[in-house]
Write a protein that holds these residues in place. Structure first.
Motif, PDB file in Angstrom:
ATOM      1  N   GLN A 141      89.339  34.466 -53.842  1.00  0.00           N
ATOM      2  CA  GLN A 141      87.722  34.133 -53.218  1.00  0.00           C
ATOM      3  C   GLN A 141      86.776  34.817 -53.314  1.00  0.00           C
ATOM      4  OE1 GLN A 141      87.124  31.188 -51.489  1.00  0.00           O
ATOM      5  NE2 GLN A 141      85.498  31.705 -51.491  1.00  0.00           N
ATOM      6  N   ASP A 145      83.068  34.973 -55.013  1.00  0.00           N
ATOM      7  CA  ASP A 145      81.416  35.329 -53.827  1.00  0.00           C
ATOM      8  C   ASP A 145      81.156  36.628 -54.422  1.00  0.00           C
ATOM      9  OD1 ASP A 145      82.340  33.291 -52.372  1.00  0.00           O
ATOM     10  OD2 ASP A 145      83.524  34.079 -50.502  1.00  0.00           O
ATOM     11  N   ASP A 175      95.890  35.346 -54.964  1.00  0.00           N
ATOM     12  CA  ASP A 175      95.022  33.477 -53.886  1.00  0.00           C
ATOM     13  C   ASP A 175      96.064  33.636 -53.159  1.00  0.00           C
ATOM     14  OD1 ASP A 175      93.572  31.722 -53.719  1.00  0.00           O
ATOM     15  OD2 ASP A 175      94.326  30.212 -54.565  1.00  0.00           O
ATOM     16  N   GLY A 195      87.372  36.126 -48.568  1.00  0.00           N
ATOM     17  CA  GLY A 195      87.977  36.573 -49.479  1.00  0.00           C
ATOM     18  C   GLY A 195      88.320  37.579 -48.541  1.00  0.00           C
TER      19      GLY A 195
END
Length: 284
Positions: A141, A145, A175, A195
């Motif tokens: 994530q 981002d 993840d 994230g």
């Protein structure tokens, strides 16, 4: 100055390093908390800025050298460094040298997130990975981002210090909660951004937590004392309410990324509810 702070967690040695000091606006750093309260624990200068420090952590475990955070970006130029009042009274490289290490000796780098004050030394001034023999761990994530910033996050991400890591194939993109080594794992800690990840070390019945910006300094431990830079402040509060009781129950050694004086602390109950953080000394 020499910044030498060491602890053991089971059979692991942990060394707090520093990459210097900087300043940010006190109001931004304490969000909705009134100045009359926060100035007691973080006195501002005449420009309303408070002192912060860059606190990477070195873990020596089973013959490996593991680095959490790489330091403050050093290629922003004079205007950038003046704006943040950067004071490189110490560097991560001098700290490694005192431990008999060079950047080539680092086996694993953990990027809690990719903001310039946490991952800024990922890449050297030559555009090459600073730690060429290391794998760099980042959440899926967070990498997404960083590559797709919006108006609130764009100033915090500078592709020059993370894209060369990707180009060199050195990112290990994880993840969610992931065990990296026996007793060493990363866990998602969203709130500051989506994230962000923290680091948990559990060895020999002892626990260490590197909080990332879930807990920026020890002074920020009261539940609602989240920073104005958080993109998801309510999520940060929820994460604190979830994790702080567990970390207190384990008497975890707490490491924050920006405390200007105390690299290690412990969570203790607050008389009004929630927790506060107290500095940890070797005698504690």
């Amino acid at each position: 100055m020499a910044w030498i702070h060491k602890r053991t967690v089971g059979d692991a040695e942990v060394i707090s390093l520093t990459d210097g000091q900087f300043r940010l606006d006190g109001g931004a750093m304490f969000g909705v908390v009134p100045r009359v309260l926060w100035e007691k624990v973080a006195p501002p200068d005449d420009e309303n800025r408070i002192q912060l420090r860059i606190n990477p952590l070195l873990i020596r475990l089973n013959g490996e050298n593991i680095l959490i955070e790489t330091g403050f970006w050093d290629q922003g130029g004079e205007k950038f460094e003046h704006m943040y009042a950067v004071d490189r009274d110490e560097t991560i490289f001098r700290g490694l040298d005192r431990e008999g290490l060079t950047p080539d000796d680092i086996h694993l780098v953990i990027n809690t997130h990719l903001h310039f004050d946490h991952a800024g030394r990922n890449v050297s001034a030559l555009g090459e990975p600073t730690f060429p023999n290391a794998r760099y761990v980042v959440q899926k994530q967070e990498l997404h981002d960083a590559r797709h910033p919006h108006e609130r996050s764009r100033a915090s991400y500078i592709p020059a210090y993370f894209e060369p890591i990707a180009d060199a194939g050195l990112f290990d993109v994880v993840d969610g909660e992931t065990e990296l080594r026996p007793g060493l794992k990363v866990i998602p800690l969203p709130g500051h951004n989506l994230g962000q990840q923290g680091v948990i070390l559990e060895r020999g019945g002892e626990t260490l937590v590197y909080t990332a910006d879930l807990l920026t300094t020890l002074a920020h431990a009261p539940t609602a004392w989240v920073i104005g830079y958080d993109l998801y402040p309510v999520t940060n509060v929820e994460q604190r309410k979830r994790h702080f009781p567990e970390w207190h129950a384990r008497n975890a050694l707490i490491c924050t990324p920006h405390d200007p004086q105390h690299p290690f602390g412990r969570l203790v109950p607050h008389p009004k509810g929630g927790y506060r953080a107290v500095p940890d000394s070797p005698e504690n």
